[in-house]
Every structure is written in C-alpha cells, then in structure tokens.
Design a protein around this motif. Structure first.
Motif, mmCIF file in Angstrom:
data_model
loop_
_atom_site.group_PDB
_atom_site.id
_atom_site.type_symbol
_atom_site.label_atom_id
_atom_site.label_comp_id
_atom_site.label_asym_id
_atom_site.label_seq_id
_atom_site.Cartn_x
_atom_site.Cartn_y
_atom_site.Cartn_z
ATOM 1 N N LEU A 1 -3.096 1.599 -7.427
ATOM 2 C CA LEU A 1 -3.023 0.233 -6.895
ATOM 3 C C LEU A 1 -2.426 -0.713 -7.930
ATOM 4 C CD1 LEU A 1 -3.666 -1.992 -4.844
ATOM 5 C CD2 LEU A 1 -5.986 -2.065 -5.788
ATOM 6 N N PHE B 1 1.131 -2.580 -7.209
ATOM 7 C CA PHE B 1 0.966 -3.994 -6.872
ATOM 8 C C PHE B 1 1.403 -4.901 -8.016
ATOM 9 C CE2 PHE B 1 -1.505 -7.949 -6.417
ATOM 10 C CZ PHE B 1 -1.148 -8.302 -5.123
ATOM 11 N N ASP C 1 4.981 -2.737 -9.928
ATOM 12 C CA ASP C 1 6.072 -2.373 -9.021
ATOM 13 C C ASP C 1 6.633 -0.982 -9.322
ATOM 14 O OD1 ASP C 1 7.630 -2.947 -6.805
ATOM 15 O OD2 ASP C 1 9.271 -3.786 -7.984
ATOM 16 N N ASN D 1 -2.830 -1.156 -1.319
ATOM 17 C CA ASN D 1 -1.724 -2.076 -1.570
ATOM 18 C C ASN D 1 -1.053 -2.494 -0.266
ATOM 19 O OD1 ASN D 1 0.530 -3.322 -3.234
ATOM 20 N ND2 ASN D 1 1.666 -1.757 -2.127
ATOM 21 N N TRP E 1 -0.711 -6.259 1.159
ATOM 22 C CA TRP E 1 0.606 -6.782 1.522
ATOM 23 C C TRP E 1 0.593 -7.307 2.951
ATOM 24 C CZ3 TRP E 1 4.799 -6.058 4.777
ATOM 25 C CH2 TRP E 1 6.034 -6.543 4.332
#
Length: 462
Positions: free
Chosen positions: A164, A168, A171, A388, A392
C-alpha cells in the motif's frame, strides 16, 4: 507417442455420454448467470458442473481451481477454460472460456456506446452516480474477504502495508510490487522463516477414482516438451501478432499500439484479479495516457459489476473510450469498437495460453513449499494494492476536487476536503452498511444504489 499426447484423452472414454453440444449448452447457461464477481461465478459453475451435471468430481474441480488461482488473469474464466479442456480437449476449452467472455463483452460494448453517446444526459449520469457508491462498497468487501484469507501472519500483514505504501505514496509500478513480493516470499520460505511457511493445500491429494462424476482426472504426464512448444508458439503468435502489426504499421505513439502494448503487459501481472490491478490501470489511463477522466473508471467498473462475465471486462470500456477520443481517420464509434475489441483480445488470449500450456503439468507444481510461499506473499501484497484501489475510488467518488501535493519529492493525490459531495458521501455510507451490516448481495446493492441515483436526480439533489 502420438502427437495428441499433449492433450487429455477425455472426450469419449472419461466422459461417456457428455457430448460437445450438451457441454456447450451448459457453458452458455453458466456464462449468462455469471454475475457477482469471481466468487459468485465459481459458485454457479460448481453448482451446474459438479452438483447438477456431475461431470466433474469435487476433487477435480478444486484441483483445477487451485491451479487457476496461481495464474494472472480472471480465475473464473480460466477455470471454465480448464474444465472445458478437461472434458473435450482444446475445442472444449475454447468453447467454455470463449462463451464465458461473450455475454459480458457484448454488454460492455453496448453500454460503452450508450455512455459516450448519452453519458451527459441527467438520467444516465444519475445511474452511474449511484453505481459508483455501490462499487466503492463492493471493492471494500473484496479487500476484507481477501485480507481475511491472506493476512494470517505478521509477515503477510507487513507485506500488505508495504505494498500500500509503495503504490500510494511512492507510485511504484504494480508489476514491480508483484515481483518483489514473490521474491520476498520465496526467500522467506527458503530461509525457514515461520511467517512465510505455507501449509499444503487440502486438495493436494486428488482422488484417483470416480465419485459419481463423469470426469475425474487428467494425467499430469500428458504434456510433452514438443506439445508444450507447439501450444506456446500457436498462442504467442495469436496473441502478439496484432500487437507487432500495430507497432510496425501505426508506430508506438498511436492509441491502438498503446492499448495493445499496455494491456498485454497487464495480462502478465494481473495476480489477484481485477480489483488488484484496476487502480494501477486507472492511474495510468487518467494521468499518463489521458484516455479517461478520473470518475469514468468508476463508471466502467459499475458497468462490469452489473453485467455477466469477468470483472476485468472493464478494460474493454477503457479501450473503447481511449480509441473513441483518439480515433485518427476513423469514425469515433468505429474506432471505439475496434479499441474495445483489441483490448479484450490482448487481455484474454493469454488466459487460454496459460491453461492449454500449463494444465498437463499442473501436478508437478503442487507441494512446492517455496512456490506456495511466493504466491502467498503476492496475495498479501495484492491486498495492499486493492486497498489503494479503494482509497482511490473513495477520493474520486466522495469529493468533487482532487489536488496533487508534492512533499519531499513525492507527489500525493489528496482530496480537497471542502469539495465533499454530501449525496455521494451519504450514498457510499449506506452502500457500505448494506454490504457489511446487512450482508446484501452484489446485485441487490447495485440495484438499490442505482435506484437511489435516479431518485436523487428527480429530487434535484445532483
């Protein structure tokens, strides 16, 4: 040994009385009933093939499912392909796997045309507004279910947290997370670390006699090096020839070439199913390629949730919209249809490759402790990636504005708190309560949220 040794001889002797036409009818029925994600799809398949038809024994079904869970791609579609291959060889696998895809592909194509043509109409926008809230709750439910199975040790929980954080905050590309987690699991098992030990599957021993089923076993030794090479060559040519032709004919910057290359890569790393890879796909489709707007990925996922077939079929919507908006010399709807079909082809052609190439050797992969630990570690990392995805989706569903914040060289995507959408927040909360509190099914939650979206539209709340 004859050239047919690479395929199981189950059509006549092992499955007496099961004609290809009879099996085709059953696979068509399964395809039309395959709603509700992989768990529901596998349950439908089990009920028809094992309980009702008694074509495949419980042991053989679970053995096939275990293998499909190891593969990238949609496990339910691959399980249908495996069972079709088990009963009628390559023809049976093509029919079972192809039919499993067909209804969803047709439905997503039709909905994509409606979306790009009429998506700005208030009533259509209201439908997708409601579906987004339901999708958020369904993704959270998937995280919970997979997490309960996969995160049983502190090592696995740490891997999920690291995954995660990696995707997050830093990237890190999804393929690198998958490869890194697998390597950590393999090393941990080889080093004898307790957190990476993996118990032998309860289905490691497959019954060698029939329990009333028409098909019970495939000989693992059925695969030969020559047969495996032929299968690999045929399916690699079928899969990659269109990719190469597009790259040579249109160049790497053309949208069709980009779709072919990008989704071919995705086909290699979609461990954990659609939920695991969609955040990565969404971020690149929105931020890097500019194919979609942030909320549109949620709209596409809502389509896939409400239609039969694999959830990963949402990628066809991505391909359709991308080509529709960058049609070149083609009419936009024609370009969109071709982009959607291209994406579907490069997504699912590898699924047939994995089954036809690997199924004869499945028995040789079982019981390997290091391999099992690597796969368990990948599953744990996938939980973090799925979380994640939920974050999002939540950011882009509940808030109207999102800003990018640069901190210590890192770029974070954070919501503008003052831009919260009260209707979206309330509907999302109700969907989560329906899923976790009242344990409502996927179809029911989708129907309720879609109806709520219509109601809010007519009340003027949107």
């Amino acid at each position: 040994m004859s050239s047919s040794a690479s395929q199981p001889r189950t059509t006549d002797s092992a499955a007496p009385g099961v004609s290809l036409a009879e099996a085709t009818s059953a696979w068509a029925k399964i395809a039309l009933l395959s709603f509700g994600g992989p768990a529901g799809q596998i349950a439908v398949m089990h009920r028809i093939v094992v309980d009702e038809k008694r074509w495949v024994s419980e042991e053989r079904f679970l053995h096939a499912l275990n293998y499909c869970m190891l593969l990238p791609g949609p496990e339910a579609q691959q399980l249908a392909t495996y069972l079709g291959w088990l009963m009628h060889g390559t023809r049976g696998g093509l029919i079972a796997g192809g039919l499993f895809i067909l209804p969803g592909a047709l439905a997503i194509m039709a909905l994509s045309v409606i979306y790009v043509s009429f998506g700005q109409l208030g009533i259509v926008a209201a439908l997708f507004f409601g579906l987004k809230a339901a999708v958020l709750a369904i993704v959270l439910q998937a995280v919970s279910r997979v997490g309960a199975r996969a995160l049983k040790t502190s090592a696995m929980r740490a891997l999920a947290a690291l995954a995660l954080l990696a995707i997050f905050v830093f990237d890190v590309p999804f393929p690198l997370i998958v490869l890194g987690a697998g390597l950590i699991g393999w090393i941990g098992s080889r080093a004898g670390l307790a957190g990476f030990s993996s118990p032998t599957s309860s289905t490691a021993a497959v019954a060698s006699h029939d329990h009333g089923a028409r098909v019970d076993a495939v000989t693992a030794a059925g695969g030969t090096p020559g047969g495996a090479l032929r299968v690999a060559l045929v399916w690699l040519v079928l899969w990659l020839t269109p990719v190469a032709a597009l790259l040579i004919g249109l160049g790497p910057d053309n949208v069709f070439s980009q779709l072919a290359v990008f989704f071919s890569k995705m086909a290699l790393v979609t461990f954990g199913g659609a939920y695991a890879v969609l955040a990565y796909v969404a971020q690149l489709a929105v931020d890097h390629y500019g194919w979609l707007k942030p909320g549109e990925m949620l709209d596409g996922l809502g389509m896939a949730e409400t239609t039969p077939g694999p959830l990963i079929m949402v990628l066809q919507f991505v391909g359709f919209v991308a080509a529709f908006r960058m049609p070149g010399a083609l009419p936009p709807l024609v370009a969109g249809a071709l982009g959607g079909l291209l994406t579907t082809w490069v997504t699912f052609a590898p699924c047939f490759l994995w089954i036809f190439l690997g199924a004869p050797y499945v028995e040789r992969l079982r019981g390997n402790a290091a391999l099992s630990a690597a796969l368990a570690a990948i599953t744990a990392a996938v939980v973090g990636v799925m979380l994640n995805l939920a974050l999002w989706f939540a950011i882009h569903t509940i808030f109207r504005e999102v800003r990018k914040l640069s901190v210590a060289g890192l770029t974070l995507e954070l919501p503008v708190l003052s831009s919260i959408n009260p209707s979206a927040a309330l509907l999302s909360a109700l969907a989560i309560v329906a899923v976790f509190g009242f344990r409502m099914g996927t179809a029911t939650v989708l129907l309720i949220c879609a109806s709520a979206g219509f109601a809010l539209h007519f009340l003027g709340a949107l």
